[in-house]
Motif scaffolding. Sequence first.
Motif, PDB file in Angstrom:
ATOM      1  N   HIS A 113       0.816  -1.223   0.000  1.00  0.00           N
ATOM      2  CA  HIS A 113       0.000   0.000   0.000  1.00  0.00           C
ATOM      3  C   HIS A 113       0.849   1.273   0.000  1.00  0.00           C
TER       4      HIS A 113
ATOM      5  N   HIS B 272      -6.701  -6.882   0.919  1.00  0.00           N
ATOM      6  CA  HIS B 272      -5.340  -7.406   0.999  1.00  0.00           C
ATOM      7  C   HIS B 272      -5.307  -8.478   2.070  1.00  0.00           C
TER       8      HIS B 272
ATOM      9  N   THR C 104      -3.376   0.534  -4.844  1.00  0.00           N
ATOM     10  CA  THR C 104      -3.457  -0.893  -4.564  1.00  0.00           C
ATOM     11  C   THR C 104      -4.892  -1.400  -4.647  1.00  0.00           C
TER      12      THR C 104
END
Length: 259
Positions: A33, A87, A83
């Motif tokens: 990130h 995640h 991004t």
Amino acid sequence: MKLMVNHQTHYRYTQTARNSVQSIKMMPQSSQHQTVETWHISVPGESNCKRDAFNNLWMTATQRHDYRYLTIMAQGVIDLHATELGHFESHISPMLFLQRTTMSCYDSTMLDFAKSIVLRLNRQHLIDLSEAILERVPYQPQSTSVTTSAIDAFYAGQGVCQDHAHVFVAMCRALQIPARYVSGYLYDQNQPHLASHAWAEAFVENQWYCFDISNQIFAPKNHIYVAIGRDYLDVAPVRGVREQGGVESMMSSVQVLAC
């Protein structure tokens, strides 16, 4: 996007203080990130760094001398990347973030509140929950303190970003969804002078997703991550003990600017 951060915390004491130790968690790390291009913490005395159980960088600073004033300054440049929304990192089990803490406890009323909104365990329903929390607990500056729990904020019906994160985390855990508290900084081109920020992440659909309840932001494109934990106490920027010193007063200022 590159962001420059300047975070200053000033302490003042009514009497001479000595033999103090601070635990400082004000050090962001590079990830998919963000990239930490430069970062420096200035604090008097001796210091050393290590990692805590959540893999946060943690500085311990010790002052053996007498003093009446103490300043801790963190500053640096962070490059934010475009991004994916979700995640996942494998080094910390999401199940760790089902643990209830004093700051993130819930009661039956809060559980019922969450159940009435989250009919399915997916990201969209958690977005709906975050919207309902902000409506139930409107943002009100200086309405609570760092010792305010999720239950206290929920029934007070007002709070700040810390309270929103705690209430959201508590309700997710009530629904058996792993959730964690995040400390960091938020860039807002209209308000460059901000306090440090807090938001939450929930583990749903096998990914960690951002939930900034105070600002209703669900993609962290302007967020700088500093530390994660079960609640505020795990990620507090500065905690410490000292001998004497009388009454302590603290003033903090944060500036986040685009480079």
